[in-house]
Design a protein around this motif. Structure first.
Motif, PDB file in Angstrom:
ATOM      1  N   TRP A  64      48.273  26.913  42.774  1.00 45.46           N
ATOM      2  CA  TRP A  64      47.849  27.891  41.795  1.00 45.46           C
ATOM      3  C   TRP A  64      48.689  29.165  41.832  1.00 45.46           C
ATOM      4  N   HIS A  65      49.203  29.530  43.027  1.00 46.62           N
ATOM      5  CA  HIS A  65      49.899  30.814  43.146  1.00 46.62           C
ATOM      6  C   HIS A  65      51.334  30.763  42.621  1.00 46.62           C
ATOM      7  N   TYR A 108      45.155  35.926  48.349  1.00 45.45           N
ATOM      8  CA  TYR A 108      45.150  35.548  49.753  1.00 45.45           C
ATOM      9  C   TYR A 108      46.430  35.919  50.501  1.00 45.45           C
ATOM     10  N   MET A 109      47.321  36.677  49.858  1.00 46.12           N
ATOM     11  CA  MET A 109      48.563  37.052  50.523  1.00 46.12           C
ATOM     12  C   MET A 109      49.130  38.294  49.849  1.00 46.12           C
ATOM     13  N   PRO A 110      49.951  39.053  50.567  1.00 46.05           N
ATOM     14  CA  PRO A 110      50.557  40.241  49.958  1.00 46.05           C
ATOM     15  C   PRO A 110      51.617  39.839  48.935  1.00 46.05           C
ATOM     16  N   THR A 111      51.908  40.769  48.016  1.00 43.70           N
ATOM     17  CA  THR A 111      52.970  40.498  47.057  1.00 43.70           C
ATOM     18  C   THR A 111      54.314  40.492  47.762  1.00 43.70           C
ATOM     19  N   ARG A 112      55.204  39.688  47.234  1.00 38.43           N
ATOM     20  CA  ARG A 112      56.576  39.629  47.749  1.00 38.43           C
ATOM     21  C   ARG A 112      57.508  39.782  46.541  1.00 38.43           C
ATOM     22  N   PRO A 113      57.786  41.019  46.142  1.00 42.33           N
ATOM     23  CA  PRO A 113      58.509  41.248  44.889  1.00 42.33           C
ATOM     24  C   PRO A 113      59.973  40.850  44.922  1.00 42.33           C
ATOM     25  N   PHE A 114      60.430  40.380  46.063  1.00 37.98           N
ATOM     26  CA  PHE A 114      61.815  39.907  46.200  1.00 37.98           C
ATOM     27  C   PHE A 114      61.911  38.396  46.043  1.00 37.98           C
ATOM     28  N   ARG A 115      60.770  37.702  45.916  1.00 36.10           N
ATOM     29  CA  ARG A 115      60.743  36.228  46.006  1.00 36.10           C
ATOM     30  C   ARG A 115      60.410  35.563  44.687  1.00 36.10           C
ATOM     31  N   SER A 117      67.714  40.096  47.714  1.00 36.88           N
ATOM     32  CA  SER A 117      67.848  41.389  48.390  1.00 36.88           C
ATOM     33  C   SER A 117      67.526  42.538  47.444  1.00 36.88           C
ATOM     34  N   THR A 118      66.605  42.301  46.509  1.00 38.86           N
ATOM     35  CA  THR A 118      66.239  43.340  45.551  1.00 38.86           C
ATOM     36  C   THR A 118      64.814  43.117  45.076  1.00 38.86           C
ATOM     37  N   HIS A 119      64.233  44.145  44.473  1.00 40.45           N
ATOM     38  CA  HIS A 119      62.919  44.016  43.847  1.00 40.45           C
ATOM     39  C   HIS A 119      63.085  43.460  42.430  1.00 40.45           C
ATOM     40  N   PHE A 120      62.231  42.527  42.081  1.00 42.34           N
ATOM     41  CA  PHE A 120      62.126  42.082  40.694  1.00 42.34           C
ATOM     42  C   PHE A 120      61.124  42.960  39.956  1.00 42.34           C
ATOM     43  N   ALA A 121      61.350  43.156  38.670  1.00 43.85           N
ATOM     44  CA  ALA A 121      60.341  43.785  37.822  1.00 43.85           C
ATOM     45  C   ALA A 121      59.238  42.766  37.542  1.00 43.85           C
ATOM     46  N   GLU A 122      58.115  43.249  37.007  1.00 39.97           N
ATOM     47  CA  GLU A 122      56.971  42.366  36.783  1.00 39.97           C
ATOM     48  C   GLU A 122      57.252  41.296  35.731  1.00 39.97           C
ATOM     49  N   ASP A 123      58.212  41.549  34.845  1.00 41.70           N
ATOM     50  CA  ASP A 123      58.518  40.559  33.806  1.00 41.70           C
ATOM     51  C   ASP A 123      59.836  39.843  34.084  1.00 41.70           C
ATOM     52  N   GLU A 124      60.279  39.836  35.350  1.00 40.63           N
ATOM     53  CA  GLU A 124      61.548  39.217  35.718  1.00 40.63           C
ATOM     54  C   GLU A 124      61.345  38.002  36.601  1.00 40.63           C
ATOM     55  N   GLY A 125      62.319  37.128  36.535  1.00 35.90           N
ATOM     56  CA  GLY A 125      62.356  35.982  37.424  1.00 35.90           C
ATOM     57  C   GLY A 125      63.716  35.345  37.353  1.00 35.90           C
ATOM     58  N   SER A 148      58.704  36.165  39.534  1.00 37.07           N
ATOM     59  CA  SER A 148      58.707  36.520  40.950  1.00 37.07           C
ATOM     60  C   SER A 148      57.279  36.735  41.446  1.00 37.07           C
ATOM     61  N   GLU A 149      57.131  36.863  42.751  1.00 40.05           N
ATOM     62  CA  GLU A 149      55.813  37.108  43.342  1.00 40.05           C
ATOM     63  C   GLU A 149      55.532  38.611  43.367  1.00 40.05           C
ATOM     64  N   THR A 150      55.772  39.245  42.216  1.00 35.10           N
ATOM     65  CA  THR A 150      55.520  40.677  42.050  1.00 35.10           C
ATOM     66  C   THR A 150      54.050  40.950  41.761  1.00 35.10           C
ATOM     67  N   HIS A 151      53.366  39.956  41.224  1.00 31.04           N
ATOM     68  CA  HIS A 151      51.979  40.139  40.792  1.00 31.04           C
ATOM     69  C   HIS A 151      51.018  39.809  41.940  1.00 31.04           C
TER      70      HIS A 151
END
Length: 378
Positions: free
Chosen positions: A333-334, A252-259, A222-230, A245-248
């Motif tokens: 790959w993703h 073929y799909m949109p980013t999901r910075p919560f996942r 229920s939050t955004h991850f930073a680009e260097d977080e997981g 996280s799928e911040t980057h």
């Protein structure tokens, strides 16, 4: 650091002794009472906070020969109008008293009074008539970057937890009247909101194995991850790899910075209080640990998990001390993990000798808790 004040005014009389003893044992910062006698005898490790029932301003010095209790550490003055704050400043000028206030926020003028007090005084205690947390957000914002301490009164433990998270930073302190000693210890747990930094280590990939079909878990928070977080995930309770996280962006799909596409359902993730949980155990509302490439951590909450059958691969790696680490993830790959310097690495492109970021623990586990026992995982 967050702190708690136990408000004896709302504690059942028959529970006073047990609550005070629990507060001392739990190392809570202060005890609040409206009677100076109730604060007498407290050890110096506990701040004595006096909130008189009627008195508005600091009392005059006692006359010679009068038998009075020792002065409290904090004397709260009830403020109801803006000119009360001016008068309080004058009353404490040139005395040993620190200006400290209690404001009951019931309307816009008292909200503005609370903001002014929080900006100017060493301690400001606020309580709110209405259930919305918007007034508290306003006071917290007004007091941001000021040296004073803001304390908010909570009606129960659930509200105390919400108060501590308002605007991500919450008030510095919570004042709470527990029903018994158990609630004192529960408050102490709530106050441990800071998560420790972790000493991440560099792992060297030994092998990549394609396993075929299995079940993997995506952890949606229920939050955004930073680009260097997981989150840290591993097949063994003593070793983890940092899954990003799928911040980057992906082609073929949109980013999901919560996942975080975390791993196979049997995997452990490192959570709060140095406890592990199986990915299969996580559900909406579960707290987990977000971890940055520099070892910083924070508490995040799971919004849901997605368990689906996908092809899997297993990454086997080793730490410099010889500790073996294993992680099984979706063979695609993703799906990505982090390397030194927060490098984003696609799992299907990993090869022997590549470097990953991970965490190694020397403890074995039983139902997620660290234990000292003989245990082999391979």
């Amino acid at each position: 650091m967050k702190f708690g004040w136990i408000d004896l005014r709302g504690v059942p009389a028959e529970q006073h002794d047990a609550v005070v003893e629990a507060a001392i044992h739990a190392k809570l910062e202060g005890i609040v009472a409206d009677d100076p006698g109730a604060l007498a005898g407290l050890p110096p490790t506990v701040k004595r906070v006096l909130l008189p029932s009627q008195q508005l301003f600091p009392p005059a010095a006692a006359g010679a020969g009068e038998d009075v209790p020792a002065a409290p550490d904090v004397l709260l003055t009830r403020l109801t109008h803006s000119d009360d704050l001016d008068r309080l400043r004058l009353e404490v000028a040139g005395t040993d008293h620190e200006a400290a206030a209690f404001v009951d926020v019931v309307d816009d003028p008292t909200l503005k009074l609370a903001c002014s007090a929080a900006r100017e005084l060493p301690y400001t205690v606020v309580q709110f008539q209405d259930p919305t947390k918007i007034p508290l957000e306003i006071v917290i914002a007004a007091a941001d970057k000021t040296p004073g301490q803001l304390v908010c009164r909570a009606d129960d433990l659930e509200e105390a937890g919400i108060i501590l998270d308002v605007l991500e930073k919450g008030s510095e302190g919570v004042m709470f009247a527990p029903r018994d000693a158990n609630e004192v210890f529960a408050l102490a747990e709530l106050l441990r909101v800071q998560t420790p930094e972790l000493d991440l280590t560099t792992l060297t990939v030994r092998s990549i194995e394609h396993n075929g079909l299995g079940d993997r878990v995506c952890v949606d928070t229920s939050t955004h991850f930073a680009e260097d977080e997981g989150i840290l995930v591993g097949s063994y309770a003593h070793g983890f790899i940092l899954c990003v996280s799928e911040t980057h962006p992906l082609p073929y799909m949109p980013t999901r910075p919560f996942r975080v596409n975390a791993g196979a359902l049997h995997s452990y993730t490192l959570g709060l209080d140095n406890r592990t949980n199986y990915l299969s155990e996580l559900r909406a509302g579960s707290p987990i640990l977000a971890v940055g490439a520099d070892g910083r951590t924070r508490r995040v909450v799971v919004g849901r998990i997605k368990l689906e059958s996908r092809p899997l691969l297993t990454i086997k790696a080793v730490a410099d001390d010889g500790t073996e680490v294993s992680l099984t993830v979706q063979d695609d790959w993703h799906v990505r993990v982090l390397g030194p310097g927060a490098a984003v690495l696609n799992v299907t492109e990993l090869k022997q000798g590549d470097k990953l970021l991970g965490y190694v623990s020397t403890e074995k586990r039983h139902v997620g808790w660290p234990v000292k026992e003989y245990c082999v995982e391979k």
